[in-house]
Scaffold this motif. Structure first.
Motif, mmCIF file in Angstrom:
data_model
loop_
_atom_site.group_PDB
_atom_site.id
_atom_site.type_symbol
_atom_site.label_atom_id
_atom_site.label_comp_id
_atom_site.label_asym_id
_atom_site.label_seq_id
_atom_site.Cartn_x
_atom_site.Cartn_y
_atom_site.Cartn_z
ATOM 1 N N PHE A 1 -0.401 -11.807 1.942
ATOM 2 C CA PHE A 1 0.665 -11.773 0.943
ATOM 3 C C PHE A 1 0.224 -12.400 -0.366
ATOM 4 O O PHE A 1 0.653 -11.992 -1.446
ATOM 5 C CB PHE A 1 1.896 -12.506 1.503
ATOM 6 C CG PHE A 1 3.086 -12.523 0.584
ATOM 7 C CD1 PHE A 1 3.824 -11.374 0.369
ATOM 8 C CD2 PHE A 1 3.467 -13.707 -0.051
ATOM 9 C CE1 PHE A 1 4.940 -11.403 -0.479
ATOM 10 C CE2 PHE A 1 4.571 -13.738 -0.889
ATOM 11 C CZ PHE A 1 5.310 -12.584 -1.101
ATOM 12 N N GLU A 2 -0.639 -13.408 -0.293
ATOM 13 C CA GLU A 2 -1.096 -14.101 -1.503
ATOM 14 C C GLU A 2 -2.065 -13.253 -2.322
ATOM 15 O O GLU A 2 -2.395 -13.607 -3.454
ATOM 16 C CB GLU A 2 -1.783 -15.422 -1.123
ATOM 17 C CG GLU A 2 -0.869 -16.447 -0.466
ATOM 18 C CD GLU A 2 -0.573 -16.126 1.004
ATOM 19 O OE1 GLU A 2 -1.338 -15.309 1.592
ATOM 20 O OE2 GLU A 2 0.417 -16.653 1.547
ATOM 21 N N ASP A 3 -2.525 -12.139 -1.771
ATOM 22 C CA ASP A 3 -3.558 -11.344 -2.433
ATOM 23 C C ASP A 3 -3.093 -9.908 -2.659
ATOM 24 O O ASP A 3 -3.854 -8.952 -2.487
ATOM 25 C CB ASP A 3 -4.834 -11.360 -1.589
ATOM 26 C CG ASP A 3 -6.099 -11.211 -2.439
ATOM 27 O OD1 ASP A 3 -5.973 -11.178 -3.676
ATOM 28 O OD2 ASP A 3 -7.186 -11.116 -1.861
ATOM 29 N N VAL A 4 -1.840 -9.761 -3.082
ATOM 30 C CA VAL A 4 -1.276 -8.430 -3.317
ATOM 31 C C VAL A 4 -2.021 -7.698 -4.427
ATOM 32 O O VAL A 4 -2.205 -6.479 -4.367
ATOM 33 C CB VAL A 4 0.227 -8.528 -3.620
ATOM 34 C CG1 VAL A 4 0.767 -7.223 -4.200
ATOM 35 C CG2 VAL A 4 0.996 -8.895 -2.351
ATOM 36 N N SER A 5 -2.482 -8.428 -5.435
ATOM 37 C CA SER A 5 -3.222 -7.778 -6.526
ATOM 38 C C SER A 5 -4.473 -7.073 -5.996
ATOM 39 O O SER A 5 -4.813 -5.967 -6.436
ATOM 40 C CB SER A 5 -3.611 -8.801 -7.595
ATOM 41 O OG SER A 5 -2.467 -9.276 -8.273
ATOM 42 N N ALA A 6 -5.164 -7.706 -5.052
ATOM 43 C CA ALA A 6 -6.348 -7.079 -4.458
ATOM 44 C C ALA A 6 -5.970 -5.838 -3.660
ATOM 45 O O ALA A 6 -6.712 -4.843 -3.647
ATOM 46 C CB ALA A 6 -7.082 -8.077 -3.570
ATOM 47 N N ALA B 1 5.819 -8.242 6.803
ATOM 48 C CA ALA B 1 4.751 -7.343 6.358
ATOM 49 C C ALA B 1 5.307 -6.324 5.381
ATOM 50 O O ALA B 1 6.504 -5.996 5.411
ATOM 51 C CB ALA B 1 4.111 -6.635 7.548
ATOM 52 N N ASN B 2 4.447 -5.843 4.508
ATOM 53 C CA ASN B 2 4.765 -4.763 3.565
ATOM 54 C C ASN B 2 3.628 -3.749 3.611
ATOM 55 O O ASN B 2 2.563 -4.024 4.162
ATOM 56 C CB ASN B 2 4.902 -5.287 2.131
ATOM 57 C CG ASN B 2 5.900 -6.401 1.991
ATOM 58 O OD1 ASN B 2 5.542 -7.574 2.066
ATOM 59 N ND2 ASN B 2 7.158 -6.047 1.797
ATOM 60 N N SER B 3 3.852 -2.586 3.021
ATOM 61 C CA SER B 3 2.745 -1.653 2.838
ATOM 62 C C SER B 3 2.822 -1.039 1.450
ATOM 63 O O SER B 3 3.885 -1.025 0.814
ATOM 64 C CB SER B 3 2.716 -0.578 3.924
ATOM 65 O OG SER B 3 3.844 0.263 3.835
ATOM 66 N N LEU B 4 1.682 -0.561 0.994
ATOM 67 C CA LEU B 4 1.542 0.008 -0.348
ATOM 68 C C LEU B 4 0.953 1.401 -0.246
ATOM 69 O O LEU B 4 0.296 1.749 0.725
ATOM 70 C CB LEU B 4 0.615 -0.853 -1.211
ATOM 71 C CG LEU B 4 0.966 -2.319 -1.417
ATOM 72 C CD1 LEU B 4 -0.136 -2.999 -2.236
ATOM 73 C CD2 LEU B 4 2.313 -2.455 -2.122
ATOM 74 N N GLY B 5 1.165 2.181 -1.314
ATOM 75 C CA GLY B 5 0.584 3.516 -1.380
ATOM 76 C C GLY B 5 0.591 4.029 -2.801
ATOM 77 O O GLY B 5 0.807 3.277 -3.762
ATOM 78 N N PHE B 6 0.366 5.330 -2.939
ATOM 79 C CA PHE B 6 0.256 5.955 -4.251
ATOM 80 C C PHE B 6 1.532 5.789 -5.062
ATOM 81 O O PHE B 6 1.492 5.591 -6.276
ATOM 82 C CB PHE B 6 -0.082 7.436 -4.084
ATOM 83 C CG PHE B 6 -0.290 8.164 -5.377
ATOM 84 C CD1 PHE B 6 -1.325 7.818 -6.225
ATOM 85 C CD2 PHE B 6 0.547 9.199 -5.738
ATOM 86 C CE1 PHE B 6 -1.518 8.489 -7.428
ATOM 87 C CE2 PHE B 6 0.366 9.880 -6.932
ATOM 88 C CZ PHE B 6 -0.673 9.527 -7.776
ATOM 89 N N SER C 1 -8.513 2.252 -6.024
ATOM 90 C CA SER C 1 -9.892 2.706 -5.907
ATOM 91 C C SER C 1 -9.996 4.014 -5.147
ATOM 92 O O SER C 1 -10.965 4.761 -5.293
ATOM 93 C CB SER C 1 -10.750 1.637 -5.220
ATOM 94 O OG SER C 1 -10.389 1.510 -3.849
ATOM 95 N N GLY C 2 -8.984 4.345 -4.315
ATOM 96 C CA GLY C 2 -8.976 5.588 -3.560
ATOM 97 C C GLY C 2 -9.991 5.578 -2.438
ATOM 98 O O GLY C 2 -10.750 4.626 -2.242
ATOM 99 N N GLY C 3 -9.991 6.649 -1.677
ATOM 100 C CA GLY C 3 -10.985 6.790 -0.616
ATOM 101 C C GLY C 3 -10.595 6.190 0.719
ATOM 102 O O GLY C 3 -11.349 6.293 1.686
ATOM 103 N N GLY C 4 -9.422 5.552 0.800
ATOM 104 C CA GLY C 4 -8.993 4.962 2.058
ATOM 105 C C GLY C 4 -8.509 6.023 3.042
ATOM 106 O O GLY C 4 -8.391 7.211 2.715
#
Length: 337
Positions: free
Chosen positions: A313-318, A36-41, A325-328
């Motif tokens: 993992f296949e949908d990292v672009s999304a 697993a990975n995570s993303l942020g600002f 988009s913000g707001g999460g």
């Protein structure tokens, strides 16, 4: 194996997937099957090529990830195959103050972990708490370690102290949880009633809507009887309001440095720094020692990170598009299935 690659400054168009041979660990290295990975600002800044650290063209992006060690090189003694580990954001920063020689960061200057397999230094991984899933563990390396460093370096919060954290991003959510463990009173700023409700459910004692109260530092002063808070964790700015919110001899842990020139942010008057009578400390994530200490608290109190959404993992672009988009509310996670 599949591995994402990044050409900085091109946005999502610069993010591609490549097929590469699975690497073999050398002396002092470990091979981790990422789960697993995570993303942020921070990742959005890297994607845009607008990050303070150099970004190597073609680098494997991503500084947050967790997985299982599948092979080790010679002389590896700290970990073994089968261990569940997370990567440290600055693999050379083991302990002590941050130094220039510690600045090599995953996903910018050196290959990161947005890959099916990652080759890492044994010094650059830590075991993760057993009660966390890989998806939850992947949310820890950046935001939670930053929050821990921001709170515990210097005089840590204690019963009777007051902490202010700005916004409802991932760092602030961890600040809220950790500060409440210490018995501190916690004030949080946010932009909506919906988020305010969720912050209170997580334990926030007071929530200030900064859209309703643009001069939110005055609200902080009112809530503290005019004294101010003992510590501000400034993840969003503007810094001059944080300085007006802190008590004399308190501390401002300055995390959101890149926003100091954001729209609506006023330049910081040197007189404001002097009159605040507080310590201003820049926070750059944290060391491996910070991560290990934090994991002990997470394990002892069975804490779980707040996760907003999980993407494959296949949908990292999304996942990147969703972050943008913000707001999460909480971490955006990539699951390898």
């Amino acid at each position: 194996m599949k591995s994402y690659r990044l050409e900085p400054g091109h946005g999502l168009a610069g993010l591609t997937v490549q097929n590469r041979d699975e690497p073999e660990p050398g002396r002092g290295q470990v091979l981790v099957r990422m789960r697993a990975n995570s993303l942020g600002f921070r990742d959005l800044l890297v994607l845009a090529g607008d990050y303070p650290l150099p970004i190597r063209p073609g680098v494997v992006p991503g500084c947050e990830g967790a997985g299982e060690i599948v092979a080790v090189g010679q002389d590896v003694t700290r970990v073994k195959p089968g261990d569940r580990v997370a990567a440290t954001v600055f693999p050379r920063w083991l302990d002590g103050p941050f130094r220039r020689e510690d600045a090599a960061q995953l996903g910018t200057m050196i290959d990161g972990v947005l890959s099916e397999y990652a080759l890492l230094s044994e010094d650059g991984v830590v075991r993760v708490p057993d009660h966390l899933s890989f998806e939850e563990a992947a949310a820890l390396p950046l935001a939670s370690v930053t929050a821990w460093n921001a709170l515990t370096t210097g005089e840590a919060p204690h019963p009777g102290s007051t902490v202010l954290t700005l916004g409802s991003g991932a760092v602030s959510l961890f600040v809220l949880r950790f500060a409440k463990l210490s018995g501190a009173r916690v004030i949080v700023t946010t932009s909506s009633a919906a988020k305010a409700g969720r912050l209170r459910a997580l334990g926030a004692d007071e929530v200030i809507d900064y859209r309703e109260h643009p001069d939110w530092s005055s609200e902080v002063r009112a809530l503290t009887g005019g004294v101010g808070v003992d510590r501000v964790v400034d993840t969003a700015g503007p810094l001059h309001q944080s300085l007006r919110s802190v008590a004399p001899s308190g501390e401002v842990a300055f995390v959101g440095y890149w926003l100091s020139g954001a729209e609506g942010a006023a330049p910081v008057d040197p007189a404001a720094l002097f009159m605040a009578g507080a310590v201003l400390r820049r926070v750059a994530t944290g060391s491996r020692a910070h991560f290990v200490q934090m994991n002990r608290a997470v394990e002892a109190h069975r804490l779980r990170p707040v996760i907003d959404r999980v993407f494959p993992f296949e949908d990292v672009s999304a996942a990147f598009a969703y972050c943008e988009s913000g707001g999460g509310f909480g971490k955006v996670v990539i699951s390898h299935g």
